[in-house]
Design an enzyme around this catalytic site. Structure first.
Site, PDB file in Angstrom:
ATOM      1  N   CYS A 208      41.291  37.687  -6.964  1.00  0.00           N
ATOM      2  CA  CYS A 208      40.680  38.675  -7.848  1.00  0.00           C
ATOM      3  C   CYS A 208      40.964  38.321  -9.312  1.00  0.00           C
ATOM      4  O   CYS A 208      42.022  37.770  -9.632  1.00  0.00           O
ATOM      5  CB  CYS A 208      41.224  40.064  -7.540  1.00  0.00           C
ATOM      6  SG  CYS A 208      40.810  40.668  -5.884  1.00  0.00           S
ATOM      7  N   CYS A 234      48.540  38.522  -0.310  1.00  0.00           N
ATOM      8  CA  CYS A 234      47.888  39.832  -0.452  1.00  0.00           C
ATOM      9  C   CYS A 234      48.261  40.780   0.678  1.00  0.00           C
ATOM     10  O   CYS A 234      48.108  41.990   0.559  1.00  0.00           O
ATOM     11  CB  CYS A 234      46.370  39.656  -0.515  1.00  0.00           C
ATOM     12  SG  CYS A 234      45.640  39.012   1.008  1.00  0.00           S
TER      13      CYS A 234
END
Length: 238
Positions: A208, A234
């Site tokens: 991201c 993540c």
């Protein structure tokens, strides 16, 4: 050897997984993927963030069975170059790529959790935008193909080729576990495959926008993710 029943979690015992890993350790990724396609059929899905390893696997699977389910987790925070690569891969490989989304926009998340959750509590942000959507998507699947390699980071150096993913209750297949970064890029170049142009700008790993930065090229290929914190995953692979 005869593989365990694809739909019976109880059949994926440690001993059977160990036997499969011993069998596949010296084999090419295409052999592993062929086995996965034959074993799991429509229950097989490859998840990708469109990194180099994912591109390689997508190409291999498109040649084995282009009807395989390919999917990505859309956090709404991916780089424009990542979305462009997704479209290019779909066209180049002749495959469909499924968008998996958590349901809430970044604005809706900010309303519920506060602004810039990725800075204040990145684990919570990853859970809402990646882990939970993944679990929901894989609830109707039996196997999940990933691009994990042992050389990517210290947390992945013991990755097995075939494993059980308890969070998602599916068999996890890592066909490139034994490959190096050089192996991956050699394959991409030899097969003239598209890749994310951000890799040419110092981004070894691309996630991201708020949580990814360029690095000097040293260290693990996961460098540049969640810079300045001890976070390296993540949560979908831990």
């Amino acid at each position: 050897m005869t593989p365990p029943a694809a739909t019976d979690p109880q059949s994926w015992t440690r001993s059977r997984l160990a036997a499969l890993n011993a069998q596949f350790e010296p084999r090419d990724p295409q052999v592993i993927l062929q086995w996965a396609v034959q074993t799991f059929g429509s229950g097989l899905a490859q998840g990708t963030g469109f990194g180099p390893s994912g591109v390689v696997i997508m190409h291999m699977l498109s040649e084995i069975d282009p009807s395989t389910t390919f999917f990505y987790l859309d956090t709404d925070l991916l780089f424009p170059e990542t979305y462009d690569l997704k479209d290019e891969l779909a066209d180049t490989l002749g495959i469909s790529i499924t968008r998996v989304h958590g349901g809430a926009t970044p604005d809706e998340q900010a309303e519920a959790e506060g602004p810039e959750l990725w800075n204040r509590d990145p684990d919570r942000c990853c859970f809402l935008r990646k882990v939970e959507p993944l679990q929901n998507f894989l609830a109707k699947r039996t196997a999940w193909v990933t691009g994990i390699r042992r050389d990517q980071s210290s947390s992945r150096k013991k990755a097995r080729i075939v494993d059980w993913a308890p969070k998602c209750e599916v068999v996890k297949v890592n066909p490139l576990a034994t490959w190096s970064r050089k192996d991956v890029w050699r394959y991409i170049i030899e097969n003239s495959l598209p890749y994310n142009e951000l890799h040419d700008r110092g981004f070894p790993s691309i996630g991201c926008i708020p949580c990814t930065k360029a690095v000097d090229g040293s260290g693990y290929s996961r460098d540049g993710r969640w810079d300045g914190t001890d976070k390296s995953e993540c949560g979908i692979h831990t």
